[in-house]
Scaffold this motif. Structure first.
Motif, short mmCIF file in Angstrom:
data_model
loop_
_atom_site.label_atom_id
_atom_site.label_comp_id
_atom_site.label_asym_id
_atom_site.label_seq_id
_atom_site.Cartn_x
_atom_site.Cartn_y
_atom_site.Cartn_z
N LEU B 240 0.82 -1.22 0.00
CA LEU B 240 0.00 0.00 0.00
C LEU B 240 0.85 1.26 0.00
N HIS B 241 2.08 1.12 0.52
CA HIS B 241 2.91 2.31 0.67
C HIS B 241 4.34 1.89 0.99
N THR B 242 5.31 2.60 0.41
CA THR B 242 6.70 2.37 0.83
C THR B 242 7.37 3.71 1.00
N GLU B 243 8.34 3.72 1.87
CA GLU B 243 8.99 4.98 2.22
C GLU B 243 10.40 4.66 2.71
N GLU B 244 11.41 5.27 2.09
CA GLU B 244 12.78 5.09 2.60
C GLU B 244 13.01 6.17 3.62
N PHE B 245 13.31 5.77 4.85
CA PHE B 245 13.37 6.80 5.88
C PHE B 245 14.77 7.04 6.39
N ALA B 246 15.69 6.16 6.09
CA ALA B 246 17.08 6.40 6.47
C ALA B 246 17.92 5.63 5.47
N GLN B 247 19.22 5.85 5.50
CA GLN B 247 20.10 5.17 4.56
C GLN B 247 19.90 3.65 4.64
N GLY B 248 19.45 3.07 3.54
CA GLY B 248 19.34 1.61 3.50
C GLY B 248 18.18 1.02 4.28
N SER B 249 17.31 1.87 4.82
CA SER B 249 16.17 1.34 5.57
C SER B 249 14.87 1.61 4.83
N LEU B 250 13.96 0.70 4.99
CA LEU B 250 12.71 0.83 4.26
C LEU B 250 11.53 0.58 5.20
N TYR B 251 10.51 1.41 5.02
CA TYR B 251 9.25 1.20 5.74
C TYR B 251 8.21 0.89 4.69
N ALA B 252 7.55 -0.24 4.83
CA ALA B 252 6.53 -0.63 3.86
C ALA B 252 5.23 -0.94 4.58
N VAL B 253 4.14 -0.57 3.94
CA VAL B 253 2.83 -0.89 4.49
C VAL B 253 2.18 -1.89 3.55
N ILE B 254 1.80 -3.03 4.10
CA ILE B 254 1.20 -4.07 3.26
C ILE B 254 -0.18 -4.42 3.78
N LYS B 255 -0.97 -4.99 2.90
CA LYS B 255 -2.29 -5.45 3.30
C LYS B 255 -2.10 -6.69 4.17
N ASN B 256 -2.79 -6.71 5.29
CA ASN B 256 -2.67 -7.81 6.24
C ASN B 256 -3.42 -9.03 5.71
N GLN B 257 -2.66 -10.09 5.42
CA GLN B 257 -3.33 -11.28 4.89
C GLN B 257 -3.27 -12.42 5.90
N GLY B 258 -3.48 -12.05 7.14
CA GLY B 258 -3.58 -13.05 8.19
C GLY B 258 -2.24 -13.60 8.69
N LEU B 259 -1.15 -12.92 8.36
CA LEU B 259 0.14 -13.35 8.90
C LEU B 259 0.22 -12.94 10.36
N THR B 260 0.71 -13.82 11.18
CA THR B 260 0.84 -13.46 12.59
C THR B 260 2.13 -12.68 12.79
N SER B 261 2.13 -11.88 13.83
CA SER B 261 3.30 -11.05 14.06
C SER B 261 4.53 -11.90 14.34
N GLN B 262 4.34 -13.06 14.95
CA GLN B 262 5.49 -13.92 15.26
C GLN B 262 6.24 -14.33 14.00
N GLN B 263 5.47 -14.61 12.94
CA GLN B 263 6.12 -15.03 11.71
C GLN B 263 7.08 -13.98 11.20
N PHE B 264 6.71 -12.72 11.40
CA PHE B 264 7.56 -11.65 10.94
C PHE B 264 8.69 -11.36 11.91
N LEU B 265 8.33 -11.38 13.20
CA LEU B 265 9.29 -10.93 14.20
C LEU B 265 10.43 -11.91 14.42
N LYS B 266 10.28 -13.14 13.95
CA LYS B 266 11.36 -14.11 14.07
C LYS B 266 12.66 -13.54 13.50
N HIS B 267 12.50 -12.68 12.52
CA HIS B 267 13.67 -12.06 11.93
C HIS B 267 14.08 -10.86 12.78
N GLU B 268 15.30 -10.92 13.32
CA GLU B 268 15.71 -9.93 14.31
C GLU B 268 15.70 -8.49 13.80
N ASP B 269 16.02 -8.30 12.52
CA ASP B 269 16.18 -6.94 12.03
C ASP B 269 14.86 -6.27 11.65
#
Lengths: 128, 298
Positions: B240-269
């Motif tokens: 839905l939206h992407t925005e580069e907010f610092a060098q090499g960093s990205l903020y993206a907004v995606i449509k929630n398709q039922g993914l649990t937060s744990q699935q994403f948060l497993k990745h430390e970064d």
């Protein structure tokens, strides 16, 4: 009553957790009537549909049960159930976050355990 | 019961298309927020509902009647905005007394309670009030009238934040005590979202979405982290939206398709963030010009 609107937690979950905490603190006792969706809406300044969703979680988890025409009541053993759930889910989740943050900061497992011991002792001392 | 039904509703002013083929319905006793950018068609829609305007094409029904020139409909509606005109010879006190005759459910106790709470002077004239106080006074009339269909078009313009908070609470409390169909148009979504049940979001005169606030709160997820890691996660997602907010960093907004937060948060970064309704509505109704930053890059 203030809700945390910046929290990752949706408002309806904050409502159900608040009710659970009220049960744990024995402000709501087993067999007692729970606030209606309209009372909660008024207390927390939210739409009654949001409050109803929070109440439904309690019903789904059998912490509360419906009496037709009378409202929701705290189920027997609700307190025990909530304690068990919080230990197995909430605590686990918090520890998950702590471990991830520790890894971020290059804190070793033993260091983290020491830190937990230390905080435990501090809290025990405060009690005395 | 359906209180308002719009079918292929179109309204143009000369060559300007204000509403374009809008089909929607609003159920009884819902508190709905009408949201949209400037010029999206909010006021036009509200005026069509109130029967102040005639559609160019399509149909609008309110309480199963065409609201235009309908006594039946206007007896059951109140439309509050900041262009309300009252007889200039009337004091505020006179207005409250006279307006009571027009509304069957008028609650004089509530009207006077709010009037005193906001410290109005009964002898003052409406025209001499500040903009914010005019809005506050109009709001009192809108609430006390207790009309089966109550419409507030930007009711808080000019109000300070303390008065706005009082207004939202008064609106919710009176709605709980006396449920009715309420439509509230506002630019301050973050202030009103908790008291709303549904949101009707307009974009360029069309319906962008019409959903419950509870659903919309889980509509999108924000994902923040190193650009490459985020990009990997975006595969197969509706962005839905992407925005580069610092060098090499990205903020993206995606449509929630039922993914649990744990699935994403497993990745430390990676960091997972809630997307406020206000931001979501901006992303959904945003223009394709790359945001305000783009202007400054040229």
């Amino acid at each position: 009553m203030i809700l945390n609107s910046d929290s990752m937690k949706p408002i309806y979950i904050q409502i159900s957790e608040w009710l659970e905490t009220e049960i744990l603190r024995a402000n709501l006792k087993e067999g007692e009537r729970i606030y209606s969706q309209y009372q909660l809406a008024e207390m927390f300044n939210i739409n009654p549909a949001t409050a109803a969703k929070g109440l439904n979680i309690l019903v789904d988890e059998t912490i509360a049960y419906k009496k037709r025409g009378l409202g929701l009541f705290v189920a027997p053993n609700a307190k025990q159930f909530i304690l068990h759930k919080r230990r197995s889910q909430v605590l686990k989740q918090l520890i998950n976050e702590i471990v991830l943050e520790a890894k971020h900061l290059d804190v070793k497992e033993t260091e983290l355990m020491d830190l937990i011991h230390q905080v435990f002792n501090e809290i025990e001392e405060d009690k005395e | 019961m359906t209180v308002i039904q719009g079918e292929n509703l179109t309204k143009s002013y000369g060559k300007t298309l204000a509403l374009d083929n809008l089909t929607f319905q609003i159920e009884e006793n819902k508190l709905t927020g009408l949201i949209g950018r400037n010029g999206a068609g909010k006021t036009t829609l509200l005026k069509l509902i109130a029967g102040y305007l005639k559609p160019s094409r399509g149909e609008i029904n309110v309480f199963s009647h065409n609201p235009f020139d309908s006594l039946q409909v206007s007896a059951n509606i109140i439309f509050i905005d900041n262009h309300m005109a009252f007889p200039t010879a009337f004091s505020l006190d006179d207005i409250l007394t006279e307006v009571a005759h027009y509304y069957q459910n008028w609650n004089a106790k509530l009207a006077h309670g709010l009037f005193d709470y906001f410290s109005f002077n009964p002898k003052q004239r409406h025209g001499s009030l500040s903009k914010g106080n005019q809005s506050t006074f109009n709001m009192i009339i809108g609430l006390a009238a207790r009309c089966p269909l109550t419409i507030f078009d930007e009711p808080t313009s000019g109000m300070d934040s303390a008065v706005r908070k009082d207004f939202y609470r008064a609106l919710l409390k009176d709605y709980l005590e006396y449920p009715r169909t309420i439509i509230l148009s506002s630019h301050l979504l973050s202030e009103v979202e908790d008291i709303l049940e549904d949101i009707l979001l307009l974009r360029d005169g069309t319906k962008c979405l019409h959903q419950s606030v509870l659903e919309l709160k889980e509509y999108a997820l924000g994902l923040k982290g190193p650009k490459q890691t985020v990009l990997e996660r975006l595969k197969g997602q509706e962005i839905l939206h992407t925005e580069e907010f610092a060098q090499g960093s990205l903020y993206a907004v995606i449509k929630n398709q039922g993914l649990t937060s744990q699935q994403f948060l497993k990745h430390e970064d990676l960091e997972l963030l809630p997307v406020s309704l206000e931001d979501l509505c901006i992303y959904l109704t945003g223009n394709a010009k790359g945001g305000i930053d783009h202007v400054f890059k040229q």
